[in-house]
Scaffold this active site. Structure first.
Site, PDB file in Angstrom:
ATOM      1  N   ASP A   1       0.854  -1.205   0.072  1.00  0.00           N
ATOM      2  CA  ASP A   1      -0.065   0.309   0.067  1.00  0.00           C
ATOM      3  C   ASP A   1       0.807   1.264   0.079  1.00  0.00           C
ATOM      4  O   ASP A   1       0.703   2.184  -0.842  1.00  0.00           O
ATOM      5  CB  ASP A   1      -1.007   0.077   1.187  1.00  0.00           C
TER       6      ASP A   1
ATOM      7  N   TYR B   1       6.257 -14.356   0.179  1.00  0.00           N
ATOM      8  CA  TYR B   1       5.629 -14.490   1.479  1.00  0.00           C
ATOM      9  C   TYR B   1       6.150 -15.751   2.126  1.00  0.00           C
ATOM     10  O   TYR B   1       6.459 -16.834   1.573  1.00  0.00           O
ATOM     11  CB  TYR B   1       3.754 -14.840   1.278  1.00  0.00           C
TER      12      TYR B   1
ATOM     13  N   GLN C   1      13.518   1.886  -2.418  1.00  0.00           N
ATOM     14  CA  GLN C   1      12.935   1.263  -3.801  1.00  0.00           C
ATOM     15  C   GLN C   1      13.852   1.349  -4.709  1.00  0.00           C
ATOM     16  O   GLN C   1      14.054   0.596  -5.834  1.00  0.00           O
ATOM     17  CB  GLN C   1      11.572   2.100  -3.939  1.00  0.00           C
TER      18      GLN C   1
ATOM     19  N   ARG D   1       6.356 -10.458  -5.383  1.00  0.00           N
ATOM     20  CA  ARG D   1       5.148 -10.765  -4.813  1.00  0.00           C
ATOM     21  C   ARG D   1       4.282  -9.598  -4.639  1.00  0.00           C
ATOM     22  O   ARG D   1       4.645  -8.484  -5.050  1.00  0.00           O
ATOM     23  CB  ARG D   1       5.300 -11.295  -3.191  1.00  0.00           C
ATOM     24  N   GLY D   2       2.795  -9.918  -4.408  1.00  0.00           N
ATOM     25  CA  GLY D   2       2.018  -8.750  -4.015  1.00  0.00           C
ATOM     26  C   GLY D   2       1.563  -8.031  -5.348  1.00  0.00           C
ATOM     27  O   GLY D   2       1.200  -8.273  -6.374  1.00  0.00           O
ATOM     28  N   GLU D   3       2.235  -6.605  -5.331  1.00  0.00           N
ATOM     29  CA  GLU D   3       1.649  -5.821  -6.533  1.00  0.00           C
ATOM     30  C   GLU D   3       2.732  -4.924  -6.870  1.00  0.00           C
ATOM     31  O   GLU D   3       3.053  -4.941  -8.031  1.00  0.00           O
ATOM     32  CB  GLU D   3       0.535  -4.906  -5.821  1.00  0.00           C
ATOM     33  N   ASP D   4       3.378  -4.250  -6.036  1.00  0.00           N
ATOM     34  CA  ASP D   4       4.482  -3.199  -6.677  1.00  0.00           C
ATOM     35  C   ASP D   4       5.637  -3.932  -7.181  1.00  0.00           C
ATOM     36  O   ASP D   4       6.208  -3.662  -8.099  1.00  0.00           O
ATOM     37  CB  ASP D   4       4.823  -2.096  -5.625  1.00  0.00           C
ATOM     38  N   SER D   5       6.202  -5.063  -6.368  1.00  0.00           N
ATOM     39  CA  SER D   5       7.395  -5.577  -6.877  1.00  0.00           C
ATOM     40  C   SER D   5       7.342  -6.384  -8.041  1.00  0.00           C
ATOM     41  O   SER D   5       7.953  -6.544  -8.938  1.00  0.00           O
ATOM     42  CB  SER D   5       8.049  -6.415  -5.647  1.00  0.00           C
TER      43      SER D   5
END
Ligand code: TRH
Length: 370
Positions: A17, A186, A248, A264-268
């Site tokens: 987020d 994760y 970053q 993983r997730g969204e940004d990476s």
């Protein structure tokens, strides 16, 4: 006239987020000269990404962005012309009330998905049930009819220059040089099978792991009670190196320098796409296997155009990884398709970069807003 934008970010879990909101805020400020105030509810978590933050200050400037602490005592001093409610975080009631006097462009920025329904919902308005206000849903995505992907305007040029300088430093690589892998996943992932496979590889594997909750299963694999930044451990062909949690920009450079990235997730995930290197994406775990549906939608798009063998091996590895159950043959199979996957990732990064980036699309949406 310079616009003022308020971005509200509630840190639900992990770093995605704040990772997305910070990237957006910085790009709005640096590329569009917009005055951005980023409201964050959990400064200590934000500090992992932004070590320059002072947790004791209610407001502070960082790289041209104002970062404000969003706590229970939130007081609305002014309403910006554009308000971003990130990931349906629910704006403070007092802020919504204050918006009635001069309604801003109010945008709910949603999570990224490659699913087809996103096109239908992108830019749909949603009137407030009681007040004369409306918000618009803005969906990032992979097609022209979505809000695009976060990408700074010179990102691909920077990446190419960096990769060129690495090639000049080390002009030849062959099967005797170590395969560089970055690992961000994760902690429930099947780390043991992955590391066992790497250790049994014919080619040496250098696995670089930024500090995160993932270190727990990695330390377990090596029979250690804990791992620390700077640790280097070897088993068979595998050497694991523990890096600090990077900034970053440094994390980007790590992705650019590796032969394979686990993200993983969204940004990476999106940064791995822009890196133009083969990657394995682990979607954020959701109920009722919603993350598997997201994964299938993405792979359907991203792997299109590849030969059948590469596509099916790459897809099978993704599925096994997302289901947290690798088979012992998965790693050697993945290694075989890396050259074909490498060529594909370069083309995909180039072709996705032809689409307007998400920040530019947001700015244009606001310009044309009625
Ligand atoms: O941390 P995440 O798992 O975040 C998740 C997802 O965004 C998910 O979709 C969301 O629903 C959930 O949070 C609440 O993964 P993500 O999105 O890749 O965010 C990690 C951020 O951390 C990203 O901005 C990259 C950054 N990062 C660094 O800056 N340095 C590092 O060393 C590493 C490993 C990551």
């Amino acid at each position: 006239m310079i616009q003022r934008w308020d971005i509200f970010c509630r840190i639900v879990d992990n770093f995605g987020d704040i990772g997305v909101c910070w990237r957006l805020a910085r790009q709005l400020s640096q590329e569009y000269g917009i005055h951005v105030r980023l409201w964050v509810d959990d400064i200590p978590v934000a500090q992992r990404l932004l070590p320059g933050l002072d947790a004791g200050l209610p407001q502070q400037q960082l790289e041209g962005v104002t970062i404000a602490c969003w706590d229970n005592d939130f007081i609305c001093d002014s309403v910006a012309e554009v308000v971003i409610e990130a990931f349906a975080c629910e704006l403070p009631a007092s802020y919504i009330q204050a918006m009635v006097a001069t309604p801003p462009v109010w945008i709910n920025l949603d999570y990224l998905s490659a699913e087809t329904w996103v096109e239908e919902y992108h830019q749909q308005p949603s009137p407030h049930p009681r007040l004369p206000l409306k918000k618009t849903f803005f969906f990032p995505g992979f097609t022209e009819r979505t809000g695009g992907l976060l990408r700074e305007h010179d990102l691909l040029t920077q990446r190419k220059q960096y990769q060129l300088s690495l090639q000049q430093l080390q002009p030849t690589t062959d099967h005797t040089s170590a395969l560089r892998v970055s690992l961000f996943a994760y902690p429930q992932a099947d780390i043991a099978t992955l590391l066992t496979g790497m250790a049994a590889s014919e080619r040496p594997v250098q696995c670089l792991i930024p500090e995160s909750s993932l270190l727990q299963p990695v330390s377990h694999f090596f029979g250690k009670s804990r791992l620390c930044v700077g640790d280097s451990l070897t088993q068979g062909a595998l050497t694991v190196e523990v890096l600090p949690f990077l900034s970053q920009p440094d994390y980007d450079r790590l992705l650019w320098s590796c032969d394979l990235n686990f993200v993983r997730g969204e940004d990476s995930w999106i940064r791995a796409i822009w890196a133009g290197k083969p990657f394995i994406w682990q979607p954020y775990l959701q109920e009722e296997d919603a993350h598997i549906i997201k994964l299938e939608a993405f792979l359907g798009r991203y792997l299109s155009g590849l030969d059948t063998e590469t596509a099916s091996t790459w897809s099978a590895f993704h599925h096994a990884w997302a289901h947290m159950q690798l088979a012992s043959g998965d790693w050697p199979q993945l290694l075989k398709i890396l050259p074909a996957a490498q060529a594909h990732t370069i083309c995909q990064a180039q072709s996705l970069a032809e689409q307007a980036d998400m920040t530019t699309q947001l700015v244009n949406f606001v310009r044309n807003f009625q």
